[in-house]
Design a protein around this motif. Structure first.
Motif, PDB file in Angstrom:
ATOM      1  N   MET A 135       0.917  -1.105  -0.040  1.00 53.49           N
ATOM      2  CA  MET A 135      -0.137   0.038   0.065  1.00 53.49           C
ATOM      3  C   MET A 135       0.978   1.267  -0.093  1.00 53.49           C
ATOM      4  SD  MET A 135      -3.192   0.691  -0.053  1.00 53.49           S
ATOM      5  CE  MET A 135      -4.683   0.573   0.607  1.00 53.49           C
ATOM      6  N   THR A 136       0.519   2.326  -0.685  1.00 52.51           N
ATOM      7  CA  THR A 136       1.305   3.544  -0.887  1.00 52.51           C
ATOM      8  C   THR A 136       0.407   4.684  -0.212  1.00 52.51           C
ATOM      9  OG1 THR A 136       0.332   4.496  -2.828  1.00 52.51           O
ATOM     10  CG2 THR A 136       2.106   2.786  -2.895  1.00 52.51           C
ATOM     11  N   ASP A 137       1.334   5.678  -0.120  1.00 54.05           N
ATOM     12  CA  ASP A 137       0.542   7.041   0.556  1.00 54.05           C
ATOM     13  C   ASP A 137      -0.406   7.807  -0.637  1.00 54.05           C
ATOM     14  OD1 ASP A 137       1.223   6.670   3.147  1.00 54.05           O
ATOM     15  OD2 ASP A 137       3.029   7.505   2.768  1.00 54.05           O
ATOM     16  N   TRP A 138      -0.369   7.231  -1.978  1.00 52.44           N
ATOM     17  CA  TRP A 138      -0.636   7.963  -2.944  1.00 52.44           C
ATOM     18  C   TRP A 138      -2.112   7.999  -2.859  1.00 52.44           C
ATOM     19  CZ3 TRP A 138       1.115   7.796  -8.677  1.00 52.44           C
ATOM     20  CH2 TRP A 138       2.438   7.874  -8.573  1.00 52.44           C
ATOM     21  N   SER A 139      -2.973   9.024  -3.551  1.00 50.90           N
ATOM     22  CA  SER A 139      -4.160   9.261  -3.644  1.00 50.90           C
ATOM     23  C   SER A 139      -4.625   9.333  -4.809  1.00 50.90           C
ATOM     24  CB  SER A 139      -4.595  10.235  -2.845  1.00 50.90           C
ATOM     25  OG  SER A 139      -4.053  11.569  -3.172  1.00 50.90           O
ATOM     26  N   ARG A 140      -5.987   9.536  -5.136  1.00 50.07           N
ATOM     27  CA  ARG A 140      -6.576   9.899  -6.577  1.00 50.07           C
ATOM     28  C   ARG A 140      -7.333  11.084  -6.463  1.00 50.07           C
ATOM     29  NH1 ARG A 140     -11.906   8.990  -6.390  1.00 50.07           N
ATOM     30  NH2 ARG A 140     -12.924   7.728  -5.017  1.00 50.07           N
ATOM     31  N   ASP A 141      -7.533  11.887  -7.434  1.00 49.07           N
ATOM     32  CA  ASP A 141      -8.029  13.083  -7.188  1.00 49.07           C
ATOM     33  C   ASP A 141      -8.812  13.277  -8.860  1.00 49.07           C
ATOM     34  OD1 ASP A 141      -9.069  15.492  -6.381  1.00 49.07           O
ATOM     35  OD2 ASP A 141      -7.097  16.350  -6.540  1.00 49.07           O
ATOM     36  N   TRP A 142      -9.931  13.977  -8.735  1.00 48.01           N
ATOM     37  CA  TRP A 142     -10.623  14.347 -10.172  1.00 48.01           C
ATOM     38  C   TRP A 142     -10.160  15.615 -10.484  1.00 48.01           C
ATOM     39  CZ3 TRP A 142     -14.434  11.072 -12.229  1.00 48.01           C
ATOM     40  CH2 TRP A 142     -14.692  10.172 -11.423  1.00 48.01           C
ATOM     41  N   ASN A 143      -9.892  15.939 -11.765  1.00 47.43           N
ATOM     42  CA  ASN A 143      -9.397  17.185 -12.249  1.00 47.43           C
ATOM     43  C   ASN A 143      -9.716  17.031 -13.662  1.00 47.43           C
ATOM     44  OD1 ASN A 143      -8.043  19.365 -12.715  1.00 47.43           O
ATOM     45  ND2 ASN A 143      -6.001  18.820 -12.375  1.00 47.43           N
ATOM     46  N   PRO A 144     -10.482  17.924 -14.296  1.00 48.11           N
ATOM     47  CA  PRO A 144     -11.598  18.924 -13.646  1.00 48.11           C
ATOM     48  C   PRO A 144     -12.301  18.109 -12.792  1.00 48.11           C
ATOM     49  CG  PRO A 144     -12.059  18.534 -15.816  1.00 48.11           C
ATOM     50  CD  PRO A 144     -11.012  17.833 -15.594  1.00 48.11           C
ATOM     51  N   SER A 145     -13.356  18.802 -11.985  1.00 40.96           N
ATOM     52  CA  SER A 145     -14.238  18.367 -10.967  1.00 40.96           C
ATOM     53  C   SER A 145     -14.796  16.960 -11.359  1.00 40.96           C
ATOM     54  CB  SER A 145     -15.005  19.393 -10.379  1.00 40.96           C
ATOM     55  OG  SER A 145     -16.057  19.553 -11.390  1.00 40.96           O
ATOM     56  N   GLU A 146     -15.191  16.160 -10.269  1.00 44.42           N
ATOM     57  CA  GLU A 146     -15.883  14.884 -10.607  1.00 44.42           C
ATOM     58  C   GLU A 146     -17.405  15.457 -10.955  1.00 44.42           C
ATOM     59  OE1 GLU A 146     -18.121  11.311  -8.155  1.00 44.42           O
ATOM     60  OE2 GLU A 146     -16.846  12.837  -6.918  1.00 44.42           O
ATOM     61  N   GLU A 147     -17.902  16.363 -10.822  1.00 44.92           N
ATOM     62  CA  GLU A 147     -19.115  16.874 -11.155  1.00 44.92           C
ATOM     63  C   GLU A 147     -19.167  17.227 -12.913  1.00 44.92           C
ATOM     64  OE1 GLU A 147     -17.707  18.516  -8.669  1.00 44.92           O
ATOM     65  OE2 GLU A 147     -19.094  17.232  -7.280  1.00 44.92           O
ATOM     66  N   TYR A 148     -18.047  17.759 -13.294  1.00 39.95           N
ATOM     67  CA  TYR A 148     -18.057  18.186 -14.603  1.00 39.95           C
ATOM     68  C   TYR A 148     -17.554  16.764 -15.492  1.00 39.95           C
ATOM     69  CZ  TYR A 148     -15.439  19.959 -18.944  1.00 39.95           C
ATOM     70  OH  TYR A 148     -15.277  20.057 -20.321  1.00 39.95           O
TER      71      TYR A 148
END
Length: 89
Positions: free
Chosen positions: A1-14
């Motif tokens: 397991m890592t300390d990495w994360s995931r992210d939405w870009n642009p926003s999840e809504e978009y």
């Protein structure tokens, strides 16, 4: 397991506007797994002949795909930036 994360870009809504919630869940699942891979995520998906850069990963039995750039410098997989979700319904 890592300390990495995931992210939405642009926003999840978009990115998910008009996409069924079940499909969104199927995008989030591999995105979380890619973040768990951490630096190894630069080798997942296409293109297969090189590491890094914009990667492409199929989901839902080849009924769609996500594009994502692993970002080792930020310890993050950007779920769009995942950049795009293509779903064939």
């Amino acid at each position: 397991m890592t300390d990495w994360s995931r992210d939405w870009n642009p926003s999840e809504e978009y990115l998910t506007d008009g996409v069924p919630s079940g499909v969104v869940a199927e995008v989030e699942r591999p995105a979380t797994e890619l973040a768990a891979l951490g630096p190894e995520s630069v080798r997942v998906g296409r293109p297969t002949d090189r590491e890094g850069g914009l990667r492409e990963f199929d989901f839902l039995g080849d009924r769609g795909f996500i594009d994502f750039p692993p970002a080792p410098r930020h310890e993050r997989v950007y779920v769009c930036y995942v950049c795009d979700i293509t779903w064939y319904g």
